[in-house]
Design a protein around this motif. Structure first.
Motif, PDB file in Angstrom:
ATOM      1  N   PHE A   1       0.875  -1.047   0.188  1.00 16.38           N
ATOM      2  CA  PHE A   1       0.001   0.095  -0.006  1.00 16.38           C
ATOM      3  C   PHE A   1       0.881   1.114  -0.162  1.00 16.38           C
ATOM      4  CE2 PHE A   1      -4.433  -1.566   1.430  1.00 16.38           C
ATOM      5  CZ  PHE A   1      -4.445  -2.521   0.443  1.00 16.38           C
ATOM      6  N   ALA A   2       1.992   1.172   0.652  1.00 12.17           N
ATOM      7  CA  ALA A   2       2.830   2.585   0.924  1.00 12.17           C
ATOM      8  C   ALA A   2       3.771   2.476  -0.368  1.00 12.17           C
ATOM      9  CB  ALA A   2       3.656   2.387   2.247  1.00 12.17           C
ATOM     10  N   GLU A   3       4.271   1.434  -0.567  1.00 16.62           N
ATOM     11  CA  GLU A   3       5.356   1.432  -1.754  1.00 16.62           C
ATOM     12  C   GLU A   3       4.982   1.575  -3.118  1.00 16.62           C
ATOM     13  OE1 GLU A   3       7.550  -2.553  -1.444  1.00 16.62           O
ATOM     14  OE2 GLU A   3       7.979  -2.207   0.727  1.00 16.62           O
ATOM     15  N   HIS A   4       3.764   1.366  -3.400  1.00 15.09           N
ATOM     16  CA  HIS A   4       3.267   1.241  -4.692  1.00 15.09           C
ATOM     17  C   HIS A   4       1.915   2.458  -4.882  1.00 15.09           C
ATOM     18  CE1 HIS A   4       5.765  -1.804  -5.758  1.00 15.09           C
ATOM     19  NE2 HIS A   4       5.156  -2.609  -5.148  1.00 15.09           N
ATOM     20  N   GLY A   5       1.653   3.066  -3.542  1.00 12.99           N
ATOM     21  CA  GLY A   5       0.489   4.049  -3.833  1.00 12.99           C
ATOM     22  C   GLY A   5      -0.721   3.438  -4.201  1.00 12.99           C
ATOM     23  N   VAL A   6      -1.086   2.205  -3.514  1.00 15.09           N
ATOM     24  CA  VAL A   6      -2.211   1.530  -3.874  1.00 15.09           C
ATOM     25  C   VAL A   6      -3.407   2.281  -3.445  1.00 15.09           C
ATOM     26  CG1 VAL A   6      -3.557  -0.661  -3.354  1.00 15.09           C
ATOM     27  CG2 VAL A   6      -1.280  -0.603  -3.913  1.00 15.09           C
ATOM     28  N   VAL A   7      -4.478   2.261  -4.221  1.00 20.64           N
ATOM     29  CA  VAL A   7      -5.715   3.020  -4.218  1.00 20.64           C
ATOM     30  C   VAL A   7      -6.839   1.908  -3.967  1.00 20.64           C
ATOM     31  CG1 VAL A   7      -7.717   4.264  -5.280  1.00 20.64           C
ATOM     32  CG2 VAL A   7      -5.122   5.013  -5.261  1.00 20.64           C
ATOM     33  N   LEU A   8      -7.687   2.176  -2.906  1.00 23.20           N
ATOM     34  CA  LEU A   8      -8.902   1.214  -2.728  1.00 23.20           C
ATOM     35  C   LEU A   8      -9.998   2.092  -3.573  1.00 23.20           C
ATOM     36  CD1 LEU A   8     -10.011  -1.198  -1.268  1.00 23.20           C
ATOM     37  CD2 LEU A   8     -10.551   0.157   0.473  1.00 23.20           C
ATOM     38  N   ALA A   9     -10.249   1.675  -4.834  1.00 25.68           N
ATOM     39  CA  ALA A   9     -10.682   2.451  -5.735  1.00 25.68           C
ATOM     40  C   ALA A   9     -12.465   2.298  -5.462  1.00 25.68           C
ATOM     41  CB  ALA A   9     -10.656   1.939  -7.097  1.00 25.68           C
TER      42      ALA A   9
ATOM     43  N   SER B   1     -20.530  -0.338  -9.805  1.00 23.24           N
ATOM     44  CA  SER B   1     -21.362  -1.365  -9.164  1.00 23.24           C
ATOM     45  C   SER B   1     -20.573  -2.700  -9.041  1.00 23.24           C
ATOM     46  CB  SER B   1     -22.625  -1.602 -10.322  1.00 23.24           C
ATOM     47  OG  SER B   1     -21.882  -2.452 -11.423  1.00 23.24           O
ATOM     48  N   ILE B   2     -21.337  -3.652  -8.494  1.00 19.54           N
ATOM     49  CA  ILE B   2     -20.772  -5.032  -8.371  1.00 19.54           C
ATOM     50  C   ILE B   2     -20.537  -5.633  -9.760  1.00 19.54           C
ATOM     51  CG2 ILE B   2     -21.086  -7.273  -7.462  1.00 19.54           C
ATOM     52  CD1 ILE B   2     -22.988  -6.040  -5.103  1.00 19.54           C
ATOM     53  N   ARG B   3     -21.267  -5.661 -10.586  1.00 19.49           N
ATOM     54  CA  ARG B   3     -21.142  -6.011 -11.861  1.00 19.49           C
ATOM     55  C   ARG B   3     -19.720  -5.468 -12.733  1.00 19.49           C
ATOM     56  NH1 ARG B   3     -25.055  -8.035 -14.242  1.00 19.49           N
ATOM     57  NH2 ARG B   3     -24.807  -8.768 -16.422  1.00 19.49           N
ATOM     58  N   GLU B   4     -19.241  -4.080 -11.989  1.00 14.11           N
ATOM     59  CA  GLU B   4     -18.374  -3.581 -12.644  1.00 14.11           C
ATOM     60  C   GLU B   4     -17.046  -3.607 -11.724  1.00 14.11           C
ATOM     61  OE1 GLU B   4     -20.221   0.415 -13.044  1.00 14.11           O
ATOM     62  OE2 GLU B   4     -20.304   0.109 -15.237  1.00 14.11           O
ATOM     63  N   GLN B   5     -16.981  -4.400 -10.967  1.00 15.38           N
ATOM     64  CA  GLN B   5     -16.035  -4.991 -10.217  1.00 15.38           C
ATOM     65  C   GLN B   5     -15.850  -3.937  -8.724  1.00 15.38           C
ATOM     66  OE1 GLN B   5     -13.179  -3.967 -13.134  1.00 15.38           O
ATOM     67  NE2 GLN B   5     -12.409  -6.098 -13.193  1.00 15.38           N
ATOM     68  N   GLY B   6     -17.083  -3.490  -8.400  1.00 18.42           N
ATOM     69  CA  GLY B   6     -17.203  -2.698  -7.321  1.00 18.42           C
ATOM     70  C   GLY B   6     -17.876  -3.401  -6.215  1.00 18.42           C
ATOM     71  N   PRO B   7     -18.037  -2.766  -5.226  1.00 18.10           N
ATOM     72  CA  PRO B   7     -18.079  -1.409  -4.907  1.00 18.10           C
ATOM     73  C   PRO B   7     -16.612  -0.740  -4.737  1.00 18.10           C
ATOM     74  CG  PRO B   7     -19.061  -2.299  -2.912  1.00 18.10           C
ATOM     75  CD  PRO B   7     -18.763  -3.486  -3.891  1.00 18.10           C
ATOM     76  N   LEU B   8     -15.624  -1.880  -4.441  1.00 12.79           N
ATOM     77  CA  LEU B   8     -14.191  -1.434  -3.894  1.00 12.79           C
ATOM     78  C   LEU B   8     -13.464  -2.188  -4.569  1.00 12.79           C
ATOM     79  CD1 LEU B   8     -14.951  -1.623  -0.106  1.00 12.79           C
ATOM     80  CD2 LEU B   8     -14.941   0.572  -1.646  1.00 12.79           C
ATOM     81  N   PHE B   9     -12.166  -1.808  -5.290  1.00  6.50           N
ATOM     82  CA  PHE B   9     -11.519  -2.576  -6.110  1.00  6.50           C
ATOM     83  C   PHE B   9      -9.808  -1.988  -5.786  1.00  6.50           C
ATOM     84  CE2 PHE B   9     -10.400  -2.906 -11.094  1.00  6.50           C
ATOM     85  CZ  PHE B   9      -9.433  -4.029 -10.663  1.00  6.50           C
ATOM     86  N   ILE B  10      -9.009  -2.960  -5.360  1.00 10.26           N
ATOM     87  CA  ILE B  10      -7.743  -2.777  -5.067  1.00 10.26           C
ATOM     88  C   ILE B  10      -7.000  -2.358  -6.476  1.00 10.26           C
ATOM     89  CG2 ILE B  10      -5.623  -3.524  -4.287  1.00 10.26           C
ATOM     90  CD1 ILE B  10      -6.950  -4.646  -1.873  1.00 10.26           C
ATOM     91  N   VAL B  11      -6.363  -1.188  -6.643  1.00  7.99           N
ATOM     92  CA  VAL B  11      -5.758  -0.796  -7.970  1.00  7.99           C
ATOM     93  C   VAL B  11      -4.145  -0.412  -7.726  1.00  7.99           C
ATOM     94  CG1 VAL B  11      -5.856   0.472  -9.770  1.00  7.99           C
ATOM     95  CG2 VAL B  11      -7.937  -0.162  -8.838  1.00  7.99           C
ATOM     96  N   TYR B  12      -3.420  -1.126  -8.300  1.00  2.00           N
ATOM     97  CA  TYR B  12      -2.029  -0.676  -8.408  1.00  2.00           C
ATOM     98  C   TYR B  12      -1.719   0.196  -9.794  1.00  2.00           C
ATOM     99  CZ  TYR B  12      -0.898  -4.368  -4.930  1.00  2.00           C
ATOM    100  OH  TYR B  12      -0.713  -5.183  -3.737  1.00  2.00           O
ATOM    101  N   PRO B  13      -0.689   0.800  -9.364  1.00  2.00           N
ATOM    102  CA  PRO B  13      -0.279   1.695 -10.768  1.00  2.00           C
ATOM    103  C   PRO B  13       0.681   1.116 -11.831  1.00  2.00           C
ATOM    104  CG  PRO B  13       0.971   2.130  -8.831  1.00  2.00           C
ATOM    105  CD  PRO B  13       0.391   1.103  -8.304  1.00  2.00           C
ATOM    106  N   PHE B  14      -0.260   0.071 -12.788  1.00  5.21           N
ATOM    107  CA  PHE B  14       0.247  -0.553 -13.419  1.00  5.21           C
ATOM    108  C   PHE B  14       1.271  -0.058 -14.622  1.00  5.21           C
ATOM    109  CE2 PHE B  14      -3.085  -3.470 -12.271  1.00  5.21           C
ATOM    110  CZ  PHE B  14      -2.546  -4.507 -11.444  1.00  5.21           C
ATOM    111  N   ASP B  15       0.713   1.444 -15.141  1.00  8.20           N
ATOM    112  CA  ASP B  15       1.328   2.080 -16.048  1.00  8.20           C
ATOM    113  C   ASP B  15       2.439   2.756 -15.488  1.00  8.20           C
ATOM    114  OD1 ASP B  15      -0.609   1.171 -17.861  1.00  8.20           O
ATOM    115  OD2 ASP B  15      -1.436   3.125 -18.321  1.00  8.20           O
TER     116      ASP B  15
END
Length: 171
Positions: free
Chosen positions: A114-122, A131-145
């Motif tokens: 979480f600290a090393e990569h600036g992970v967001v709980l989107a 929505s749940i159908r769109e991977q929500g309501p919460l999604f752990i996102v890493y800065p892949f780019d």
């Protein structure tokens, strides 16, 4: 040295302890609970757990990651509370996280990610709630780019969507 306890000193000590305890407690959620954080944490609001509704998550310091993922077409903007801020909010003491999705999929994530990569709980995708159908309501996102080295099976499996719970522990 012997300390003499007078009534005013005892009352002061008790009130300081009460204020410290209240400072450690989180406000309870008003809306529907969307995230439960448990385990080795020091700040709770429902028993020994920390329950969050969307408003509580939105009140935390937010981050944004604009990146491509294997699950989306093109670049997508994900925003939500910074993972490191969420962990600080609950007083996380453990070094590892067990992140569980609504469908019971679970992944172990080092808290240091979480600290090393600036992970967001989107909580938002391109500015809209997920929505749940769109991977929500919460999604752990890493800065892949920003860090293509993260595009490995290890980090992709840690990118849990439909997050419902986080258990903090020491491995």
């Amino acid at each position: 040295m012997k300390i003499l306890w007078s009534k005013p000193l005892i009352l002061l000590a008790l009130s300081v302890g009460l204020v410290a305890e209240q400072a450690m407690a989180l406000e309870p959620p008003v809306g529907k609970t969307v995230l439960v954080v448990s385990g080795d944490i020091t700040r709770t609001n429902v028993g020994d757990e920390a329950h969050f509704d969307m408003a509580m998550l939105a009140s935390l310091k937010q981050g944004e990651i604009v990146t491509q993922t294997p699950w989306h077409n093109g670049k997508v903007s994900f925003s939500g509370p910074l993972g490191v801020v969420l962990l600080a909010e609950v007083g996380a003491q453990g070094s590892d996280l067990r992140v569980t999705a609504l469908n019971d999929y679970a992944a172990d994530v080092p808290a240091s990610d979480f600290a090393e990569h600036g992970v967001v709980l989107a909580i938002l995708k391109d500015g809209e709630p997920m929505s749940i159908r769109e991977q929500g309501p919460l999604f752990i996102v890493y800065p892949f780019d920003d860090n293509p080295d993260l595009l490995t099976e290890t980090y992709l499996t840690r990118s849990v969507w439909q997050v419902a719970a986080i258990d903090v522990y020491d491995n």
